[in-house]
Motif scaffolding. Structure first.
Motif, mmCIF file in Angstrom:
data_model
loop_
_atom_site.group_PDB
_atom_site.id
_atom_site.type_symbol
_atom_site.label_atom_id
_atom_site.label_comp_id
_atom_site.label_asym_id
_atom_site.label_seq_id
_atom_site.Cartn_x
_atom_site.Cartn_y
_atom_site.Cartn_z
ATOM 1 N N GLU A 38 31.850 30.497 39.754
ATOM 2 C CA GLU A 38 32.800 31.087 38.818
ATOM 3 C C GLU A 38 33.470 32.316 39.434
ATOM 4 O O GLU A 38 34.686 32.523 39.271
ATOM 5 C CB GLU A 38 32.102 31.466 37.514
ATOM 6 C CG GLU A 38 32.991 32.159 36.483
ATOM 7 C CD GLU A 38 34.156 31.313 36.002
ATOM 8 O OE1 GLU A 38 35.069 31.905 35.396
ATOM 9 O OE2 GLU A 38 34.167 30.086 36.223
ATOM 10 N N ALA A 39 32.692 33.126 40.153
ATOM 11 C CA ALA A 39 33.274 34.296 40.807
ATOM 12 C C ALA A 39 34.323 33.871 41.830
ATOM 13 O O ALA A 39 35.420 34.448 41.892
ATOM 14 C CB ALA A 39 32.181 35.117 41.477
ATOM 15 N N GLY A 40 34.009 32.853 42.609
ATOM 16 C CA GLY A 40 34.962 32.362 43.602
ATOM 17 C C GLY A 40 36.222 31.814 42.957
ATOM 18 O O GLY A 40 37.334 32.042 43.449
ATOM 19 N N ARG A 41 36.052 31.113 41.833
ATOM 20 C CA ARG A 41 37.215 30.564 41.135
ATOM 21 C C ARG A 41 38.127 31.684 40.649
ATOM 22 O O ARG A 41 39.351 31.619 40.787
ATOM 23 C CB ARG A 41 36.759 29.704 39.952
ATOM 24 C CG ARG A 41 37.893 28.972 39.235
ATOM 25 C CD ARG A 41 37.413 28.334 37.950
ATOM 26 N NE ARG A 41 37.022 29.330 36.951
ATOM 27 C CZ ARG A 41 37.899 30.038 36.221
ATOM 28 N NH1 ARG A 41 39.201 29.871 36.395
ATOM 29 N NH2 ARG A 41 37.461 30.910 35.335
ATOM 30 N N ARG A 42 37.524 32.726 40.103
ATOM 31 C CA ARG A 42 38.314 33.832 39.563
ATOM 32 C C ARG A 42 39.012 34.647 40.648
ATOM 33 O O ARG A 42 40.047 35.258 40.393
ATOM 34 C CB ARG A 42 37.414 34.757 38.739
ATOM 35 C CG ARG A 42 36.875 34.129 37.467
ATOM 36 C CD ARG A 42 36.219 35.183 36.594
ATOM 37 N NE ARG A 42 35.567 34.608 35.423
ATOM 38 C CZ ARG A 42 35.133 35.325 34.386
ATOM 39 N NH1 ARG A 42 35.303 36.655 34.391
ATOM 40 N NH2 ARG A 42 34.548 34.749 33.366
ATOM 41 N N PRO A 58 43.783 50.188 48.339
ATOM 42 C CA PRO A 58 42.362 50.163 47.989
ATOM 43 C C PRO A 58 42.089 50.145 46.484
ATOM 44 O O PRO A 58 41.307 49.321 46.004
ATOM 45 C CB PRO A 58 41.823 51.446 48.639
ATOM 46 C CG PRO A 58 42.728 51.667 49.804
ATOM 47 C CD PRO A 58 44.082 51.231 49.337
ATOM 48 N N GLU A 59 42.728 51.029 45.751
ATOM 49 C CA GLU A 59 42.487 51.075 44.312
ATOM 50 C C GLU A 59 43.056 49.839 43.618
ATOM 51 O O GLU A 59 42.461 49.316 42.668
ATOM 52 C CB GLU A 59 43.094 52.354 43.710
ATOM 53 C CG GLU A 59 42.943 52.494 42.204
ATOM 54 C CD GLU A 59 41.493 52.477 41.719
ATOM 55 O OE1 GLU A 59 41.286 52.201 40.526
ATOM 56 O OE2 GLU A 59 40.569 52.733 42.519
ATOM 57 N N GLY A 60 44.172 49.340 44.110
ATOM 58 C CA GLY A 60 44.741 48.119 43.545
ATOM 59 C C GLY A 60 43.826 46.926 43.736
ATOM 60 O O GLY A 60 43.688 46.087 42.840
ATOM 61 N N ILE A 61 43.216 46.839 44.909
ATOM 62 C CA ILE A 61 42.260 45.756 45.168
ATOM 63 C C ILE A 61 41.067 45.879 44.232
ATOM 64 O O ILE A 61 40.628 44.897 43.629
ATOM 65 C CB ILE A 61 41.808 45.768 46.638
ATOM 66 C CG1 ILE A 61 42.984 45.439 47.569
ATOM 67 C CG2 ILE A 61 40.661 44.765 46.858
ATOM 68 C CD1 ILE A 61 42.686 45.651 49.038
ATOM 69 N N ARG A 62 40.530 47.099 44.103
ATOM 70 C CA ARG A 62 39.378 47.308 43.216
ATOM 71 C C ARG A 62 39.710 46.887 41.784
ATOM 72 O O ARG A 62 38.943 46.150 41.151
ATOM 73 C CB ARG A 62 38.943 48.777 43.245
ATOM 74 C CG ARG A 62 37.630 49.046 42.494
ATOM 75 C CD ARG A 62 37.432 50.521 42.208
ATOM 76 N NE ARG A 62 38.361 51.000 41.195
ATOM 77 C CZ ARG A 62 38.171 50.860 39.879
ATOM 78 N NH1 ARG A 62 37.096 50.250 39.410
ATOM 79 N NH2 ARG A 62 39.069 51.328 39.023
ATOM 80 N N VAL A 65 40.214 42.908 41.564
ATOM 81 C CA VAL A 65 38.970 42.141 41.664
ATOM 82 C C VAL A 65 38.088 42.395 40.444
ATOM 83 O O VAL A 65 37.551 41.448 39.841
ATOM 84 C CB VAL A 65 38.224 42.484 42.974
ATOM 85 C CG1 VAL A 65 36.839 41.839 42.992
ATOM 86 C CG2 VAL A 65 39.034 42.021 44.178
ATOM 87 N N CYS A 66 37.926 43.667 40.084
ATOM 88 C CA CYS A 66 37.091 43.984 38.925
ATOM 89 C C CYS A 66 37.666 43.375 37.650
ATOM 90 O O CYS A 66 36.917 42.873 36.803
ATOM 91 C CB CYS A 66 36.943 45.498 38.778
ATOM 92 S SG CYS A 66 35.870 46.256 40.016
ATOM 93 N N GLY A 67 38.981 43.402 37.514
ATOM 94 C CA GLY A 67 39.608 42.802 36.347
ATOM 95 C C GLY A 67 39.357 41.307 36.268
ATOM 96 O O GLY A 67 39.093 40.765 35.186
ATOM 97 N N ALA A 68 39.444 40.638 37.428
ATOM 98 C CA ALA A 68 39.205 39.192 37.449
ATOM 99 C C ALA A 68 37.767 38.858 37.087
ATOM 100 O O ALA A 68 37.492 37.829 36.461
ATOM 101 C CB ALA A 68 39.537 38.637 38.841
ATOM 102 N N LEU A 69 36.842 39.735 37.476
ATOM 103 C CA LEU A 69 35.418 39.475 37.236
ATOM 104 C C LEU A 69 34.929 40.036 35.897
ATOM 105 O O LEU A 69 33.804 39.749 35.487
ATOM 106 C CB LEU A 69 34.582 40.075 38.366
ATOM 107 C CG LEU A 69 34.816 39.489 39.763
ATOM 108 C CD1 LEU A 69 33.998 40.256 40.794
ATOM 109 C CD2 LEU A 69 34.478 38.006 39.807
ATOM 110 N N GLY A 70 35.754 40.849 35.257
ATOM 111 C CA GLY A 70 35.348 41.431 33.969
ATOM 112 C C GLY A 70 34.301 42.510 34.108
ATOM 113 O O GLY A 70 33.399 42.625 33.273
ATOM 114 N N VAL A 71 34.405 43.318 35.155
ATOM 115 C CA VAL A 71 33.448 44.397 35.398
ATOM 116 C C VAL A 71 34.218 45.585 35.967
ATOM 117 O O VAL A 71 35.290 45.412 36.552
ATOM 118 C CB VAL A 71 32.343 43.920 36.371
ATOM 119 C CG1 VAL A 71 32.899 43.657 37.755
ATOM 120 C CG2 VAL A 71 31.178 44.888 36.424
#
Length: 201
Positions: A38-42, A58-62, A65-71
């Motif tokens: 699921e993480a890979g799919r997101r 850097p902050e945009g990546i964080r 990724v965090c938004g996609a994972l819900g964390v």
């Protein structure tokens, strides 16, 4: 007789450093309460490409990724996780070192600013390369012709005078289409044989 090679253009991932994306997805997924699949799919798709094109810092990546994972992870923790899947390919480094002064050495990599920043100090050989062509800095990604042309510009040679090594067949095929001598990278020992065949043993 083959034209002498004037430049060796090397990929980064799975050539100079291994990257285990399955491990990355497991570690990030575990932190977010998701399984690796699921993480890979997101995390597949537009955000990853945007980071590689340099559209995300850097902050945009964080955030992406965090938004996609819900964390929501603080940058220090996120950066450690985001780079947890790299292992330096120690066996290939002496071969690459041995090319110094014989041909130009160019790095050509699809990567993002956080991965590049983590890997550079762990690969001091890169400081002695003639140029690093990083997708996040030039705005193009393999297999787009523009990024290969950028590497050739810094190599200062014709395509047929450049040997290109990558672990992905489609990227090798793109280099060959442009007239470069593309080779699929598999192992350090196989790389030895490829260099010998090019007259660079």
């Amino acid at each position: 007789m083959n034209t002498p090679i004037r430049a060796v253009i090397l990929d980064l991932g799975n050539v100079l450093a291994f990257h285990d994306n399955a491990l990355l997805f497991r570690r990030l997924g575990a932190r977010a309460g998701l399984d690796a699949e699921e993480a890979g799919r997101r995390l597949s798709g537009a955000g990853w490409t945007a980071a590689n094109r340099g559209l995300l810092g850097p902050e945009g990546i964080r955030r992406d990724v965090c938004g996609a994972l819900g964390v929501d992870l603080p940058m220090e923790e996120f950066n450690a996780l985001w780079n947890c899947h790299f292992t330096i390919h120690e066996a290939v480094l002496p071969r690459v070192e041995g090319l110094e002064g014989r041909v130009k050495r160019i790095l050509l990599s699809n990567t993002n600013v956080l991965h590049a920043a983590w890997l550079k100090p762990r690969l001091p050989v890169l400081e002695r390369f003639d140029h690093l062509v990083l997708s996040c800095e030039v705005g193009h990604v393999k297999p787009e012709p523009a990024i290969y042309e950028e590497a050739l510009r810094h190599a200062g040679c014709e395509p047929h005078q450049a040997a290109f090594f990558d672990d992905l067949p489609e990227y090798v095929a793109a280099a060959n289409t442009l007239g470069m001598r593309g080779h699929l990278f598999t192992t350090a020992n196989a790389f030895d044989g490829q260099l010998r065949a090019l007259g660079l043993e």
